[in-house]
Design an enzyme around this catalytic site. Sequence first.
Site, PDB file in Angstrom:
ATOM      1  N   HIS A  24      -5.282  -4.464   3.609  1.00 30.83           N
ATOM      2  CA  HIS A  24      -5.199  -3.381   2.609  1.00 30.83           C
ATOM      3  C   HIS A  24      -4.983  -3.881   1.172  1.00 30.83           C
ATOM      4  O   HIS A  24      -4.058  -3.514   0.465  1.00 30.83           O
ATOM      5  CB  HIS A  24      -4.240  -2.252   3.007  1.00 30.83           C
ATOM      6  CG  HIS A  24      -2.784  -2.590   3.234  1.00 30.83           C
ATOM      7  ND1 HIS A  24      -2.040  -3.369   2.397  1.00 30.83           N
ATOM      8  CD2 HIS A  24      -1.937  -2.190   4.204  1.00 30.83           C
ATOM      9  CE1 HIS A  24      -0.803  -3.441   2.845  1.00 30.83           C
ATOM     10  NE2 HIS A  24      -0.715  -2.745   3.932  1.00 30.83           N
ATOM     11  N   HIS A  78       8.280   0.317  13.839  1.00 30.76           N
ATOM     12  CA  HIS A  78       7.577   0.664  12.595  1.00 30.76           C
ATOM     13  C   HIS A  78       6.270   1.380  12.932  1.00 30.76           C
ATOM     14  O   HIS A  78       5.549   0.935  13.836  1.00 30.76           O
ATOM     15  CB  HIS A  78       7.316  -0.644  11.825  1.00 30.76           C
ATOM     16  CG  HIS A  78       6.617  -0.523  10.533  1.00 30.76           C
ATOM     17  ND1 HIS A  78       6.654   0.601   9.742  1.00 30.76           N
ATOM     18  CD2 HIS A  78       5.843  -1.420   9.859  1.00 30.76           C
ATOM     19  CE1 HIS A  78       5.937   0.389   8.646  1.00 30.76           C
ATOM     20  NE2 HIS A  78       5.428  -0.828   8.699  1.00 30.76           N
ATOM     21  N   GLU A  80       3.537   1.856  10.949  1.00 33.54           N
ATOM     22  CA  GLU A  80       2.271   1.445  10.328  1.00 33.54           C
ATOM     23  C   GLU A  80       1.311   0.912  11.402  1.00 33.54           C
ATOM     24  O   GLU A  80       1.733   0.236  12.347  1.00 33.54           O
ATOM     25  CB  GLU A  80       2.503   0.401   9.224  1.00 33.54           C
ATOM     26  CG  GLU A  80       1.265   0.233   8.355  1.00 33.54           C
ATOM     27  CD  GLU A  80       1.523  -0.478   7.022  1.00 33.54           C
ATOM     28  OE1 GLU A  80       2.643  -0.985   6.787  1.00 33.54           O
ATOM     29  OE2 GLU A  80       0.568  -0.519   6.212  1.00 33.54           O
ATOM     30  N   ASP A  82      -0.844  -1.319  11.972  1.00 29.85           N
ATOM     31  CA  ASP A  82      -1.022  -2.687  12.481  1.00 29.85           C
ATOM     32  C   ASP A  82      -0.052  -2.973  13.633  1.00 29.85           C
ATOM     33  O   ASP A  82      -0.243  -3.920  14.390  1.00 29.85           O
ATOM     34  CB  ASP A  82      -0.890  -3.735  11.364  1.00 29.85           C
ATOM     35  CG  ASP A  82       0.347  -3.589  10.508  1.00 29.85           C
ATOM     36  OD1 ASP A  82       0.852  -2.456  10.359  1.00 29.85           O
ATOM     37  OD2 ASP A  82       0.822  -4.598   9.972  1.00 29.85           O
ATOM     38  N   HIS A 145       9.880  -1.382   5.166  1.00 26.26           N
ATOM     39  CA  HIS A 145       9.341  -0.875   3.916  1.00 26.26           C
ATOM     40  C   HIS A 145       8.739   0.524   4.035  1.00 26.26           C
ATOM     41  O   HIS A 145       8.134   1.011   3.083  1.00 26.26           O
ATOM     42  CB  HIS A 145       8.279  -1.866   3.390  1.00 26.26           C
ATOM     43  CG  HIS A 145       6.989  -1.886   4.160  1.00 26.26           C
ATOM     44  ND1 HIS A 145       5.785  -1.688   3.534  1.00 26.26           N
ATOM     45  CD2 HIS A 145       6.692  -2.027   5.470  1.00 26.26           C
ATOM     46  CE1 HIS A 145       4.797  -1.747   4.417  1.00 26.26           C
ATOM     47  NE2 HIS A 145       5.336  -1.957   5.592  1.00 26.26           N
ATOM     48  N   ASP A 164       8.356  -5.889   9.901  1.00 25.75           N
ATOM     49  CA  ASP A 164       7.662  -6.595   8.817  1.00 25.75           C
ATOM     50  C   ASP A 164       8.582  -7.568   8.065  1.00 25.75           C
ATOM     51  O   ASP A 164       8.098  -8.479   7.380  1.00 25.75           O
ATOM     52  CB  ASP A 164       7.116  -5.590   7.786  1.00 25.75           C
ATOM     53  CG  ASP A 164       5.820  -4.940   8.250  1.00 25.75           C
ATOM     54  OD1 ASP A 164       5.047  -5.589   8.965  1.00 25.75           O
ATOM     55  OD2 ASP A 164       5.588  -3.777   7.879  1.00 25.75           O
ATOM     56  N   TYR A 191       4.044 -12.746   1.048  1.00 27.21           N
ATOM     57  CA  TYR A 191       4.277 -11.509   1.799  1.00 27.21           C
ATOM     58  C   TYR A 191       5.329 -10.659   1.086  1.00 27.21           C
ATOM     59  O   TYR A 191       5.158  -9.455   0.887  1.00 27.21           O
ATOM     60  CB  TYR A 191       4.737 -11.857   3.220  1.00 27.21           C
ATOM     61  CG  TYR A 191       4.728 -10.672   4.147  1.00 27.21           C
ATOM     62  CD1 TYR A 191       3.619 -10.395   4.932  1.00 27.21           C
ATOM     63  CD2 TYR A 191       5.826  -9.822   4.222  1.00 27.21           C
ATOM     64  CE1 TYR A 191       3.606  -9.297   5.774  1.00 27.21           C
ATOM     65  CE2 TYR A 191       5.813  -8.729   5.049  1.00 27.21           C
ATOM     66  CZ  TYR A 191       4.704  -8.468   5.834  1.00 27.21           C
ATOM     67  OH  TYR A 191       4.692  -7.373   6.658  1.00 27.21           O
ATOM     68  N   HIS A 224       4.769 -10.374  12.024  1.00 27.78           N
ATOM     69  CA  HIS A 224       3.639 -11.166  11.519  1.00 27.78           C
ATOM     70  C   HIS A 224       4.087 -12.623  11.373  1.00 27.78           C
ATOM     71  O   HIS A 224       5.165 -12.898  10.829  1.00 27.78           O
ATOM     72  CB  HIS A 224       3.200 -10.702  10.124  1.00 27.78           C
ATOM     73  CG  HIS A 224       2.698  -9.292  10.063  1.00 27.78           C
ATOM     74  ND1 HIS A 224       1.495  -8.892  10.590  1.00 27.78           N
ATOM     75  CD2 HIS A 224       3.244  -8.180   9.505  1.00 27.78           C
ATOM     76  CE1 HIS A 224       1.306  -7.599  10.353  1.00 27.78           C
ATOM     77  NE2 HIS A 224       2.362  -7.141   9.713  1.00 27.78           N
TER      78      HIS A 224
END
Length: 397
Positions: A24, A78, A80, A82, A145, A164, A191, A224
């Site tokens: 993104h 989380h 999001e 991904d 976040h 994250d 990051y 990640h």
Amino acid sequence: MKPIEIAKGIYDVGVNDWNIDDFHGYSTPLGTSYNAFLILDEKVTLVDTVKKEFADQLIANIAQIVDPRTIDYVISNHTEMDHSGSLTRVMHRIGEDKPVYCSRMGAKNLALHFAPKLNYQPVKDGQELSLGHRTLSFLETRMVHWPDSMFTYLKEDKILFSSDGFGQHYAGFEKFDDVVGHTIMPHAKKYFANILLLYGPLILKLIEKVVQMGLEIKMICPDHGVIWRTAPEKIIDAYVGWSKQTPKRKAVLVYDTMWHSTERMAESIAAGLSAEGIQVRPMYLRKWHRSDIMTEVLDAKAVVVGSPTLNNGLFPTVSDFLTYMKGLKPVGKIGAAFGSYGWSGEAAKLITQELEAMKFDIIEPVRQQYVPSDAALEESFAFGQAIGRNINAQVPA
Ligand code: FEO
């Protein structure tokens, strides 16, 4: 490849996304990974899932360790996509009635992402969940976040599953910090600068809270990149420094150019900054990706932005960069603008307005009409020196 056992009875069942090069709007030349963890206990537990396209790979990884239908609990740290994009498919395989533990905002947001509704079990900050021999403790990390974000701490093993937090966009078979070595830190810094920078004050409060809780952490498992097992405090200390945005005697000089005039100004300004002992590199926007430039902004004291005037406005790449930087909310910077122009020359003023809106300390811009003469380039050099002296006055050597 068999999933790695990261601690006794705990496996990394996540996947590498070798080919992603744009996350993104963030450049990921080394790809990334979507980590997920399987804990074998009386209650078999899966911590996080992966991006939708990798659902089958995640299920296949799990199946090398246990029959996916034997999983009792799923943790979603989380929302999001991904980390949750495969959730519906994975739950179909595991059993749609199995509980999915998440924060209260997680339950709300997951329901807004996916249908049909799953068996969401919202947990409160500090709530615990027994797996039999082990215990999970949930730590709400709202806005670090996303509103739904949380960490999960495995008490007996002292492992923090940090979603994250402390991540890096890095794909590799080497899953531990000590195996990859110090070269992982620039990826962690990038990051932070591109995903977490605007939440620095919240991160400082979160780290303070973890310290007050006396949480002993032996291993940090982000969603990640590599797992921090040798010295987790090293990445925590780095996060403290990055959150404070402690500057160096450094400037980021970013620009685009049409006929090389703004480029010549940029090089003279950079030379002026360097003459004052400031670390600087001219960053041409058609060579450098916005996310690499933001990584440099993180610990720079000054951001100097140049654009030619195009159709009474900014060059599009400069607008793009300013919009991106504004959203990440860097603080405590000196800002300065420059640029060549033909007749109307609005660009430097427009950049200055944007930097003012970011609450930067502004140094008045320099502009040059058409092609800068030797005298004009000397003016640019002196502009760089003036910015450099300003940095030196504010940043200890
Ligand atoms: Fe890696 Fe906020 O998702």
